[in-house]
Design a protein around this motif. Structure first.
Motif, PDB file in Angstrom:
ATOM      1  N   UNK A   1      12.763  -5.346   8.538  1.00  0.00           N
ATOM      2  CA  UNK A   1      12.161  -5.388   7.216  1.00  0.00           C
ATOM      3  C   UNK A   1      11.275  -4.210   6.879  1.00  0.00           C
ATOM      4  N   UNK A   2      10.965  -3.337   7.862  1.00  0.00           N
ATOM      5  CA  UNK A   2      10.089  -2.194   7.588  1.00  0.00           C
ATOM      6  C   UNK A   2      10.843  -1.057   6.896  1.00  0.00           C
ATOM      7  N   UNK A   3      12.125  -0.933   7.171  1.00  0.00           N
ATOM      8  CA  UNK A   3      12.914   0.153   6.592  1.00  0.00           C
ATOM      9  C   UNK A   3      13.359  -0.203   5.178  1.00  0.00           C
ATOM     10  N   UNK A   4      13.469   0.816   4.325  1.00  0.00           N
ATOM     11  CA  UNK A   4      13.975   0.605   2.965  1.00  0.00           C
ATOM     12  C   UNK A   4      15.443   0.207   3.037  1.00  0.00           C
ATOM     13  N   UNK A   5      15.818  -0.765   2.216  1.00  0.00           N
ATOM     14  CA  UNK A   5      17.204  -1.227   2.236  1.00  0.00           C
ATOM     15  C   UNK A   5      18.154  -0.135   1.755  1.00  0.00           C
ATOM     16  N   UNK A   6      17.702   0.679   0.804  1.00  0.00           N
ATOM     17  CA  UNK A   6      18.521   1.783   0.291  1.00  0.00           C
ATOM     18  C   UNK A   6      17.737   3.086   0.449  1.00  0.00           C
ATOM     19  N   UNK A   7      17.961   3.824   1.549  1.00  0.00           N
ATOM     20  CA  UNK A   7      17.229   5.078   1.768  1.00  0.00           C
ATOM     21  C   UNK A   7      17.504   6.094   0.664  1.00  0.00           C
ATOM     22  N   UNK A   8      16.513   6.971   0.432  1.00  0.00           N
ATOM     23  CA  UNK A   8      16.632   8.005  -0.594  1.00  0.00           C
ATOM     24  C   UNK A   8      17.232   9.274  -0.006  1.00  0.00           C
ATOM     25  N   UNK A   9      17.850  10.074  -0.873  1.00  0.00           N
ATOM     26  CA  UNK A   9      18.294  11.411  -0.489  1.00  0.00           C
ATOM     27  C   UNK A   9      17.150  12.389  -0.676  1.00  0.00           C
ATOM     28  N   UNK A  10      17.031  13.305   0.251  1.00  0.00           N
ATOM     29  CA  UNK A  10      15.930  14.272   0.193  1.00  0.00           C
ATOM     30  C   UNK A  10      16.172  15.274  -0.937  1.00  0.00           C
ATOM     31  N   UNK A  11      15.181  15.476  -1.771  1.00  0.00           N
ATOM     32  CA  UNK A  11      15.243  16.449  -2.848  1.00  0.00           C
ATOM     33  C   UNK A  11      14.061  17.397  -2.718  1.00  0.00           C
ATOM     34  N   UNK A  12      14.358  18.681  -2.674  1.00  0.00           N
ATOM     35  CA  UNK A  12      13.319  19.685  -2.494  1.00  0.00           C
ATOM     36  C   UNK A  12      12.628  19.949  -3.827  1.00  0.00           C
ATOM     37  N   UNK A  13      11.317  19.764  -3.863  1.00  0.00           N
ATOM     38  CA  UNK A  13      10.538  20.062  -5.062  1.00  0.00           C
ATOM     39  C   UNK A  13      10.254  21.556  -5.130  1.00  0.00           C
ATOM     40  N   UNK A  14       9.757  22.003  -6.286  1.00  0.00           N
ATOM     41  CA  UNK A  14       9.423  23.417  -6.442  1.00  0.00           C
ATOM     42  C   UNK A  14       8.330  23.824  -5.455  1.00  0.00           C
ATOM     43  N   UNK A  15       7.358  22.950  -5.260  1.00  0.00           N
ATOM     44  CA  UNK A  15       6.277  23.249  -4.323  1.00  0.00           C
ATOM     45  C   UNK A  15       6.801  23.371  -2.897  1.00  0.00           C
ATOM     46  N   UNK A  16       7.692  22.437  -2.514  1.00  0.00           N
ATOM     47  CA  UNK A  16       8.265  22.490  -1.168  1.00  0.00           C
ATOM     48  C   UNK A  16       9.156  23.710  -1.003  1.00  0.00           C
ATOM     49  N   UNK A  17       9.891  24.045  -2.052  1.00  0.00           N
ATOM     50  CA  UNK A  17      10.746  25.225  -1.991  1.00  0.00           C
ATOM     51  C   UNK A  17       9.898  26.478  -1.773  1.00  0.00           C
ATOM     52  N   UNK A  18       8.782  26.560  -2.488  1.00  0.00           N
ATOM     53  CA  UNK A  18       7.879  27.706  -2.314  1.00  0.00           C
ATOM     54  C   UNK A  18       7.303  27.712  -0.893  1.00  0.00           C
ATOM     55  N   UNK A  19       6.993  26.519  -0.367  1.00  0.00           N
ATOM     56  CA  UNK A  19       6.463  26.437   0.978  1.00  0.00           C
ATOM     57  C   UNK A  19       7.505  26.885   2.002  1.00  0.00           C
ATOM     58  N   UNK A  20       8.758  26.463   1.798  1.00  0.00           N
ATOM     59  CA  UNK A  20       9.830  26.885   2.690  1.00  0.00           C
ATOM     60  C   UNK A  20       9.996  28.400   2.668  1.00  0.00           C
ATOM     61  N   UNK A  21       9.885  29.001   1.470  1.00  0.00           N
ATOM     62  CA  UNK A  21       9.994  30.449   1.365  1.00  0.00           C
ATOM     63  C   UNK A  21       8.865  31.132   2.118  1.00  0.00           C
ATOM     64  N   UNK A  22       7.655  30.592   1.985  1.00  0.00           N
ATOM     65  CA  UNK A  22       6.516  31.175   2.705  1.00  0.00           C
ATOM     66  C   UNK A  22       6.703  31.036   4.215  1.00  0.00           C
ATOM     67  N   UNK A  23       7.180  29.861   4.630  1.00  0.00           N
ATOM     68  CA  UNK A  23       7.398  29.644   6.056  1.00  0.00           C
ATOM     69  C   UNK A  23       8.463  30.584   6.599  1.00  0.00           C
ATOM     70  N   UNK A  24       9.563  30.703   5.836  1.00  0.00           N
ATOM     71  CA  UNK A  24      10.637  31.599   6.262  1.00  0.00           C
ATOM     72  C   UNK A  24      10.158  33.044   6.329  1.00  0.00           C
ATOM     73  N   UNK A  25       9.375  33.451   5.321  1.00  0.00           N
ATOM     74  CA  UNK A  25       8.856  34.819   5.314  1.00  0.00           C
ATOM     75  C   UNK A  25       7.946  35.070   6.513  1.00  0.00           C
ATOM     76  N   UNK A  26       7.115  34.070   6.840  1.00  0.00           N
ATOM     77  CA  UNK A  26       6.211  34.209   7.987  1.00  0.00           C
ATOM     78  C   UNK A  26       6.994  34.303   9.293  1.00  0.00           C
TER      79      UNK A  26
END
Length: 535
Positions: free
Chosen positions: A11-36
């Protein structure tokens, strides 16, 4: 190799899991991480180049011309249609660099204009039904348990989220998360962090400690996630390289070896590390709020007290176990053991006592009320000939202790009344046993994982020896045939029979096998007590 396991209650897990969607903030963070990371890689290349230059310029090596030792005798040449070096497209024109005409010599290739429909990009008839079938396959029922498996294969590490269907004795991998390094510890969290922090209701997360000096927290209800929701610790690789192994108050500087979530104060997570510290993290703020440096060597294990919210146990390679109040870290009670500590565990049925397992194969049971170093040991159990690398206590059945070892066996002990005795010993066919965990919901379900990369779920309630020792009169009066251990299903949805006794297989398939042949071969020492007097 399977290095750690953790269960998720029903009962702790969601019955219908969500698909991961990258937000603009996360995308910018990924770019910074990749650049580093790219900059770090360039820095390493520059440092290696300096070292290579020093070698190449060594006068003693000049005559060998090492700079050109692997050069080809000739350069690759692009040939034209007639075998000559091509400087054009074969028709007198320059080589095409853009536009669809670059593929003009590929037969059967079609191009679609802007206003035309590409059948490979537009939804076709029947695809909606496929989507519904896929959604049904991704569904997690309230009657399902999840088993989190920390696995490494061919230098690739991940967390496999397995669904265990108890009604049908079936287990399969639902989804997984890629990890940056070999996992050493996993801990389930019922606390919302990251993007869903502060939302109502419980969470469904896993905290992972690896050889990297950081703790990653992943949302188990999200599919195809490429980045954890929260990272506890420093992500500055340059700073971490300089501080490697040194004690820092703000973050770990070496491998995270142990994790424990505080179920009484739900925003607190404790960790132990090879940097000789244990740390206290505030999950809501994603920061370290306290660092403990009472050990003098690697801190292998940490666990919160089941009822006293501020009390914790730690055990290390300095061959000592510490009990302390996290609010007063200077006041520490110590117990010495005979070897490096592998794990520590409070007795949930008697919270004034704890277990400690060591590399020598022993398990000690200690009364914390006698806090004098060397005192308080109720008994010492000579559990295995090699390191006790796994240990768990049944949450509901009083006195049932399970140990696992590098000797490839799992042993079940009756430790009631301070008089331990061996109930049975079994080889679960997982190699060296590195993890063993009781299921929080189903009675007598034990998950086991080991060095050969396999995990098993064992329904211990069907074992004759366990039923006779821990069962009541009604259980003892109703013998049942023992079930084979459940393993992860193959792609065809069926299990291999390699690890199932032939007598059990024959019985399940309608044969007439002798039930005695299906019993455990290692139960001969069930009544052997392997304990010494208090030290």
């Amino acid at each position: 190799m399977i290095s750690a396991l953790a269960w998720v209650r029903k009962g702790a897990a969601a019955e219908k899991p969500r698909r991961y969607e990258v937000s603009e903030e996360e995308y910018a963070q990924l770019k910074r991480t990749a650049a580093a990371e790219i900059e770090d890689a360039k820095e390493e290349i520059r440092e290696r180049a300096k070292e290579d230059d020093a070698i190449l310029n060594d006068p003693a090596l000049k005559e060998f011309d090492l700079e050109h030792y692997d050069d080809d005798e000739y350069e690759d040449v692009v040939e034209g249609p007639d075998g000559d070096e091509a400087s054009d497209d074969g028709n007198g024109g320059p080589l095409a660099r853009d536009g669809p005409h670059i593929f003009s010599n590929i037969k059967g290739l079609s191009f679609h204009g802007v206003d035309e429909e590409d059948p490979y990009l537009t939804r076709q008839e029947g695809e909606e039904e496929e989507d519904e079938e896929e959604a049904a396959e991704e569904q997690v029922l309230p009657t399902d348990n999840l088993l989190l498996v920390a696995k490494t294969e061919d230098d690739i590490s991940n967390i496999e989220v397995c669904v265990f269907e108890g009604d049908s004795d079936n287990m399969f991998v639902h989804h997984d998360f890629m990890l940056p390094a070999f996992p050493l510890a996993v801990e389930w969290l019922d606390f919302r962090v990251g993007r869903r922090a502060g939302q109502e209701g419980g969470g469904n997360y896993v905290a992972v400690g690896t050889f990297e000096p950081r703790i990653e927290i992943w949302d188990l209800d999200t599919l195809d996630a490429t980045y954890p929701d929260v990272v506890l610790g420093s992500t500055d690789k340059k700073a971490l390289r300089k501080a490697r192994g040194k004690r820092r108050k703000e973050f770990h500087t070496d491998a995270v070896m142990g994790l424990s979530w505080n179920r009484n104060v739900r925003n607190l997570l404790a960790s132990s590390s090879a940097d000789k510290t244990a740390k206290l993290w505030d999950l809501a703020a994603a920061t370290c709020v306290q660092s403990y440096d009472h050990h003098t060597d690697k801190v292998q294990a940490v666990q919160w007290h089941p009822t006293e919210a501020s009390v914790m146990l730690t055990g290390g390679f300095d061959r000592r176990v510490a009990a302390l109040d996290s609010r007063a870290p200077a006041a520490v009670s110590w117990w010495s053991v005979d070897a490096d500590v592998e794990s520590v565990m409070w007795d949930i049925h008697s919270p004034s006592h704890f277990y400690v397992a060591t590399e020598s194969g022993s398990v000690r049971y200690v009364d914390i009320r006698n806090a004098t170093d060397g005192a308080g040991v109720v008994y010492t159990l000579a559990a295995h000939d090699e390191a006790v690398s796994a240990m768990d206590l049944h949450p509901a059945v009083r006195g049932m202790l399970v140990t696992g070892s590098a000797d490839e066996t799992v042993k079940v002990w009756d430790v009631r009344d301070g008089k331990p005795s061996l109930v049975l010993s079994r080889n679960p066919d997982v190699g060296s046993v590195f993890a063993a965990r009781f299921c929080p919901d189903e009675p007598m379900l034990l998950a086991v994982g080991g060095s050969n990369g396999e995990s098993r779920v064992w329904d211990m309630s069907t074992n004759a020896s366990i039923r006779s020792i821990f069962g009541d009169d009604s259980v003892k009066a109703n013998p049942v045939r023992e079930k084979p251990m459940v393993r992860v299903s193959n792609s065809d949805g069926e299990d291999d029979d390699d690890d199932v006794p032939e007598a059990v297989i024959a019985e399940l398939r309608g044969g007439t096998a002798d039930p005695a042949e299906a019993s455990d071969d290692d139960d001969e020492g069930d009544d052997v007590a392997m304990a010494s007097d208090s030290e």
